[in-house]
Design an enzyme around this catalytic site. Structure first.
Site, mmCIF file in Angstrom:
data_model
loop_
_atom_site.group_PDB
_atom_site.id
_atom_site.type_symbol
_atom_site.label_atom_id
_atom_site.label_comp_id
_atom_site.label_asym_id
_atom_site.label_seq_id
_atom_site.Cartn_x
_atom_site.Cartn_y
_atom_site.Cartn_z
ATOM 1 N N GLN A 122 36.490 -100.950 36.038
ATOM 2 C CA GLN A 122 37.368 -100.816 37.201
ATOM 3 C C GLN A 122 36.537 -100.768 38.481
ATOM 4 O O GLN A 122 35.539 -100.053 38.562
ATOM 5 C CB GLN A 122 38.202 -99.546 37.090
ATOM 6 C CG GLN A 122 39.247 -99.404 38.193
ATOM 7 C CD GLN A 122 39.958 -98.064 38.141
ATOM 8 O OE1 GLN A 122 39.465 -97.065 38.641
ATOM 9 N NE2 GLN A 122 41.134 -98.041 37.514
ATOM 10 N N TYR A 192 43.580 -94.022 46.760
ATOM 11 C CA TYR A 192 42.282 -94.539 47.176
ATOM 12 C C TYR A 192 42.467 -95.605 48.260
ATOM 13 O O TYR A 192 43.574 -95.858 48.715
ATOM 14 C CB TYR A 192 41.516 -95.054 45.963
ATOM 15 C CG TYR A 192 41.153 -93.956 44.989
ATOM 16 C CD1 TYR A 192 40.393 -92.864 45.408
ATOM 17 C CD2 TYR A 192 41.575 -93.989 43.657
ATOM 18 C CE1 TYR A 192 40.066 -91.839 44.525
ATOM 19 C CE2 TYR A 192 41.256 -92.971 42.776
ATOM 20 C CZ TYR A 192 40.513 -91.899 43.213
ATOM 21 O OH TYR A 192 40.198 -90.877 42.350
ATOM 22 N N ARG A 240 45.463 -101.730 39.237
ATOM 23 C CA ARG A 240 46.107 -100.443 38.979
ATOM 24 C C ARG A 240 46.886 -100.029 40.210
ATOM 25 O O ARG A 240 46.382 -100.092 41.332
ATOM 26 C CB ARG A 240 45.084 -99.360 38.633
ATOM 27 C CG ARG A 240 45.791 -98.086 38.130
ATOM 28 C CD ARG A 240 44.881 -97.198 37.340
ATOM 29 N NE ARG A 240 45.648 -96.493 36.299
ATOM 30 C CZ ARG A 240 45.170 -95.510 35.571
ATOM 31 N NH1 ARG A 240 43.916 -95.108 35.731
ATOM 32 N NH2 ARG A 240 45.907 -94.926 34.653
ATOM 33 N N ARG A 340 43.260 -89.344 27.329
ATOM 34 C CA ARG A 340 42.887 -87.995 26.926
ATOM 35 C C ARG A 340 43.049 -87.802 25.419
ATOM 36 O O ARG A 340 42.281 -87.066 24.794
ATOM 37 C CB ARG A 340 43.715 -86.969 27.698
ATOM 38 C CG ARG A 340 43.278 -86.773 29.135
ATOM 39 C CD ARG A 340 44.171 -85.809 29.879
ATOM 40 N NE ARG A 340 45.484 -86.372 30.135
ATOM 41 C CZ ARG A 340 46.524 -85.698 30.619
ATOM 42 N NH1 ARG A 340 46.395 -84.405 30.876
ATOM 43 N NH2 ARG A 340 47.669 -86.285 30.845
ATOM 44 N N CYS A 363 45.243 -83.942 21.608
ATOM 45 C CA CYS A 363 44.963 -83.488 22.969
ATOM 46 C C CYS A 363 46.030 -82.468 23.340
ATOM 47 O O CYS A 363 47.227 -82.731 23.193
ATOM 48 C CB CYS A 363 45.006 -84.673 23.938
ATOM 49 S SG CYS A 363 45.086 -84.198 25.683
#
Length: 665
Positions: A122, A192, A240, A340, A363
């Site tokens: 990424q 971001y 994404r 996760r 998890c």
């Protein structure tokens, strides 16, 4: 669309029987452009902090990602790489603006591909959300609007700087495409830099990069077009996106769908990866156990319908095969990122393929090692899986067989003792486990009773299954002494007797009391948070939920829970507010009287006398070394683990248990 004021209650999932491997949707192959994936299970990009000193891919990265590929994942998306010197990220993460990344990433790509999975990476620029202490530079963003998390006013990028970042994305893509990776993903989500241009809340520009949706999309569109040109028409490429910001006036599902359509066209994309939230709504970015399974994944379905036939991947808390099947069956996504879940158990997919879902190490959504550790600058870890991040030394589904099987006695059935006992037995040792109480689990067993912490039961249930599987002789309700232990003629004794409250006289109580005392006796309680961890917050929440008349949570070193990463602290704080818990930061416990306590402001020394019936001090514990001291010099090998070594959190206790089991000789 706003964040729910109180997350939905979690419930303990039963042991997931898993789908029929012959018909499981998650095991069906699929294509991303020209690339064929062996199944629909991915590991999405996430922070590991395993980079070399010069911020390149390391042998630890290769071992970590290869372990998830070996366990059956179809797609591995290597963590976010910074594309420009202003892009940020921690000193332990990777940068793609260094030419050295090509050779360094090659070892990661080769390791993943050798295990049958596809390897992507990424690309990202953190914008106003990265840590400026890493770059020692100003923050860049669409506009000079501060972030709720960073609070530093960023520099509004010039058009020339936008051009430079477009070129940086393209150059980084070229470097990584030449590394042997199978594909790339551009991060335009989570608040971001590219997301900051997309969001009407972060972008207040009046030039061609702000205003209308089309103009806010211009910069991300240029980035994707440049990356596509750099890697060629056949190289798999995705983006994404956040399916919603959960903020009034921000990106909502309808706007996210419109953005997705535009970006897919601009980059001729092969897939869209959908999550949600920004740093403004941090607690929903990576939902913890309080949110239950698969929250918000319907947002991916909105985008999937908008961009069809382009495949959609979604993340979130997809922690079990049943959860993955539900997301795929209802059409929310084509590909599920069980990230996760595969940190906790890298062999999750293989176990489903073999019809062994009952063996999966679930998890629990605690967000402690995978999120809390990495956000604080530490290496990735996992409460459930002590090998996570240490795959160079501890890899594989099965432990290595012992060179010489030993007779082992473990005393204490908390997390450390359970881990040591099952792992030692799996290595071939003959193990007996003594536990003084009626059930295993130690202090964690109390916290399971709280609905928002119910998934903690997964810590105990997994280890109980492993104890049975490997034939450990478990003896509960026996407070083993020296004679009991020596009667078994052990070669090795592991002491995991835990810790005990430092003082429980008068009004002072330990954390166990908050869960076991009769509800009618709770009265007015003061809880002292001396560690800043989730323990005190959980105790306060439990007291309020069980009907305490009044609960006051006190912390001397800042606000209560000050060591908890925001992703988990925020929902915990919502629950505390909803149950009426009063919180006093920068106050320390003073004199405890008869029905009163004195709380002192650490800044100005003023005091408040508070009526109270009980004072609960969860962190005031000392190691119980009585048995270890008595056995010193009387057994062949004496090992100490968990709170008996030093009172800490469950994640350290389990790591201790694994470590001492590997030390048995």
């Amino acid at each position: 669309m706003t964040v729910p004021s109180v997350p939905p209650d979690a419930s303990v999932p039963p042991i997931d029987p898993g789908p029929d491997p012959a018909t499981a949707l998650m095991l069906q192959p699929m294509s991303l452009g020209r690339l064929r994936l062996r199944n629909r299970v991915a590991v999405s990009a996430h922070v590991t902090n395993l980079a070399t000193a010069d911020r390149l891919a390391s042998a630890r990265h290769a071992a970590y990602y290869a372990e998830r590929a070996r366990g059956g994942a179809g797609l591995i998306v290597v963590e976010s790489l910074a594309v420009h010197p202003t892009a940020g990220s921690s000193r332990l993460s990777m940068q793609a603006f260094d030419d050295g990344i090509t050779a360094a990433m090659n070892q990661v790509a080769a390791a993943v591909q050798a295990e049958g999975a596809a390897a992507f990476a990424q690309l990202n620029h953190g914008g106003r959300e990265h840590n400026p202490m890493t770059t020692r530079r100003e923050l860049w963003s669409a506009s000079d609007l501060t972030s709720r998390q960073r609070r530093e006013r960023p520099h509004a990028m010039t058009v020339a700087e936008i051009d430079a970042v477009v070129d940086a994305f393209a150059a980084a893509a070229d470097r990584l495409a030449r590394s042997g990776l199978d594909g790339l993903e551009v991060n335009s989500g989570h608040g971001y830099l590219l997301h900051q241009f997309l969001s009407p809340l972060a972008n207040r520009r009046t030039d061609e990069y702000g205003g209308s949706l089309a103009q806010r999309c211009r910069f991300p569109e240029r980035v994707l077009a440049a990356v596509r040109a750099a890697v060629g028409p056949d190289f798999p490429l995705g983006v994404r996106l956040s399916g919603s910001e959960f903020l009034d006036g921000g990106i909502d599902p309808e706007m996210a769908a419109a953005i997705a359509r535009r970006l897919v066209a601009a980059g001729n994309l092969d897939y869209v990866s959908v999550s949600w939230s920004t740093y403004e709504t941090l607690d929903t970015v990576i939902p913890d156990m309080a949110y239950g399974q698969i929250p918000f994944t319907d947002l991916a379905g909105v985008i999937r319908r908008a961009v069809a036939p382009v495949p959609v991947m979604t993340a979130g808390r997809i922690g079990t095969p049943a959860a993955a099947e539900a997301v795929l069956a209802r059409g929310d996504a084509d590909l599920v990122a069980m990230t996760r879940a595969q940190i906790a158990d890298p062999y999750l997919v293989r176990k489903v393929e073999q019809g062994r879902s009952q063996d999966i190490r679930w998890c629990i959504g605690c967000n402690q090692g995978c999120i809390g550790y990495t956000f604080l600058g530490g290496d990735l870890s996992c409460l459930q899986n002590p090998a996570a991040g240490d795959e160079l030394h501890d890899a594989g589904e099965d432990p290595p067989p012992a060179a010489t099987p030993r007779r082992v006695v473990v005393v204490g059935g908390g997390p450390a003792g359970m881990e040591a006992a099952w792992y030692a037995a799996a290595c071939g040792h003959r193990v007996t486990l003594f536990e003084a109480g009626a059930q295993l689990g130690g202090l964690l067993a109390h916290a399971e009773s709280l609905p928002s912490r119910a998934d903690l039961a997964g810590v105990r249930s997994y280890r109980e299954r492993m104890l049975r599987r490997y034939g450990v002789d478990v003896r509960c309700e026996i407070r083993a002494g020296v004679d009991d232990i020596q009667a078994l003629e052990p070669d090795v004794v592991v002491i995991a007797t835990g810790s005990r409250p430092e003082a429980t006289s008068g009004m002072v109580r330990g954390s166990e009391w908050a869960f076991t005392a009769p509800a009618g006796e709770l009265g007015r309680c003061v809880v002292v948070d001396g560690e800043g961890t989730m323990t005190a917050l959980t105790v306060a929440e439990a007291l309020a939920a069980r009907g305490a008349t009044e609960v006051t949570l006190v912390a001397a070193a800042g606000a209560p829970g000050n060591q908890i990463v925001g992703i988990s602290l925020l929902p915990a704080q919502r629950r505390l507010r909803a149950t009426g818990v009063r919180q006093l930061g920068l106050h320390e416990l003073g004199e405890i009287g008869d029905g009163t306590v004195v709380l002192t402001d650490v800044l100005n020394g003023t005091s408040e006398v508070l009526a109270a019936d009980h004072v609960v001090i969860p962190g005031a514990r000392r190691s119980d070394t009585t048995l270890a001291d008595a056995l010193a010099g009387r057994v062949g090998q004496l090992l100490v683990a968990g709170d008996a070594l030093a009172p800490r959190q469950a994640i350290e206790a389990i790591r201790d248990g694994r470590r001492v089991a590997r030390w048995i000789r």
